[in-house]
Design an enzyme around this catalytic site. Structure first.
Site, mmCIF file in Angstrom:
data_model
loop_
_atom_site.group_PDB
_atom_site.id
_atom_site.type_symbol
_atom_site.label_atom_id
_atom_site.label_comp_id
_atom_site.label_asym_id
_atom_site.label_seq_id
_atom_site.Cartn_x
_atom_site.Cartn_y
_atom_site.Cartn_z
ATOM 1 C CB ALA A 247 -1.006 0.032 1.152
ATOM 2 C CB ALA A 248 4.430 2.055 -0.458
ATOM 3 N N GLY A 249 2.253 2.534 -2.652
ATOM 4 C CA GLY A 249 1.761 3.232 -3.849
ATOM 5 C C GLY A 249 0.382 3.832 -3.607
ATOM 6 C CG ASP A 250 -2.853 1.312 -2.783
ATOM 7 O OD1 ASP A 250 -2.836 1.462 -4.021
ATOM 8 O OD2 ASP A 250 -2.999 0.215 -2.221
HETATM 9 O O1 RIB Z 1 -1.887 -2.043 -3.125
HETATM 10 C C1 RIB Z 1 -2.009 -2.919 -2.027
HETATM 11 C C2 RIB Z 1 -3.323 -3.633 -2.099
HETATM 12 O O2 RIB Z 1 -3.323 -4.464 -3.233
HETATM 13 C C3 RIB Z 1 -3.590 -4.553 -0.943
HETATM 14 O O3 RIB Z 1 -4.239 -3.897 0.119
HETATM 15 C C4 RIB Z 1 -4.411 -5.663 -1.563
HETATM 16 O O4 RIB Z 1 -5.725 -5.692 -1.135
HETATM 17 C C5 RIB Z 1 -4.315 -5.447 -3.069
HETATM 18 O O5 RIB Z 1 -5.462 -4.916 -3.567
#
Ligand code: RIB
Length: 303
Positions: A247-250
């Site tokens: 989730a670093a990119g998110d």
């Molecule tokens: O980008 C990370 C996410 O990718 C995780 O939380 C997982 O659910 C996938 O969707």
């Protein structure tokens, strides 16, 4: 005017392992956790914690965990009116392995995310009257197309994080104002290997030629390549000890859009997003790792 995130919600099942098992191999891991995830949800949480007025358009299944997830979004101040509970399917699931270097592998079961169809999106048409629309690629492609078209017609800025990596139709790229691929995703979209700055520059130029004004290619520890109308430069990131890069990119995407919503110029917004992502990799899990605005500001002040 709000940020609308249209995208996925997952329940992440995470296990830590010294290294990833090879095909046919069984390894014993540790620290098993169930944490809220999904690229759409993670980005909405990152945006909300970074101060953005945020709405999430998404689907969950009829399972016990869905209520906990929705309560979590509401606690983060996210508008959840456009999250549908779909009968007869499970909430999206991600099986995640994290190794000692903080890297991950992810296997997905889309579940309710596959039910976010263009027809269902039409029921939430008012959510697409927004200032910014943030998309990723864990829901049906036609839904992303429909969302981008509708938001563009209303004058919204369309931001696409093209993850997970896949080829995309020119029609979708032409509706995007800002795109944020990592190196792998940029190569998948352009056919150009992004192994150095000249590769990043060449890939960015191909994306500009598809009609995208602003291209931000994330380069991992080397920072990001920021290219506006064909003029590119590298912005170095923060150096931190990563325990889990999930989730670093998110986090980068959510914080970036939040900063832009709050009136920050593009380059400081990128720095703000890099700070948010840097904090996230020092913590385990997806939404469990996403920082709040005050934490990001404190990091930027120290830098
Ligand atoms: O980008 C990370 C996410 O990718 C995780 O939380 C997982 O659910 C996938 O969707």
């Amino acid at each position: 005017m709000t940020l609308t995130v249209t995208g996925s919600i997952n329940i992440d099942h995470v296990i830590r392992l010294p290294q990833f098992p090879r095909p046919g191999e069984t390894l014993t891991g540790s620290d098993y956790r169930i944490v809220p995830g999904g690229k759409g949800a993670n980005q909405a949480v990152a945006a909300a914690r970074a101060g953005a007025d945020t709405r999430l358009v998404a689907c969950v299944g009829e399972d016990a965990m869905a209520k906990t997830l929705l309560d979590g979004f509401a606690a983060d101040g996210i508008n959840i009116n456009a999250i549908d509970t779909v009968a007869g399917v499970n909430t999206g699931v991600a099986l995640i392995q994290v190794n000692d270097a903080g890297e991950n592998t992810i296997a997905l079961a889309a579940g309710a995310n596959a039910e976010l169809t263009p027809a269902r999106l039409e029921h939430h048409a008012s959510a697409l009257y927004c200032k910014q629309l943030l998309l990723q690629l864990e829901i049906p492609l036609e839904t992303n197309l429909a969302a981008a078209r509708a938001a563009r017609e209303q004058g919204a800025q369309v931001i696409l994080n093209p993850a997970p990596a896949r080829a995309l139709p020119a029609e979708l790229l032409a509706l995007v104002d800002l795109i944020t691929p990592n190196e792998t995703e940029a190569e998948r979209l352009t056919g150009i290997a992004v192994s150095d700055e000249s590769g990043a520059d060449a890939a960015a130029k191909v994306l500009h030629a598809s009609g995208i004004a602003t291209v931000i290619i994330t380069l991992g520890a080397r920072g990001v390549w920021l290219s506006e109308q064909g003029q590119g430069r590298r912005i170095p990131g923060f150096s931190v000890q990563a325990v889990d890069t999930t989730a670093a990119g998110d986090t980068f995407n959510g914080a970036l859009v939040a900063a832009l919503q709050q009136g920050m110029a593009l380059e400081p917004a990128v720095r703000f997003a890099q700070g948010a992502a840097a904090i996230s990799v020092t913590r385990p899990g997806a939404q469990t790792s996403v920082p709040w605005k005050a934490e990001i500001e404190a990091l930027l002040e120290q830098a």
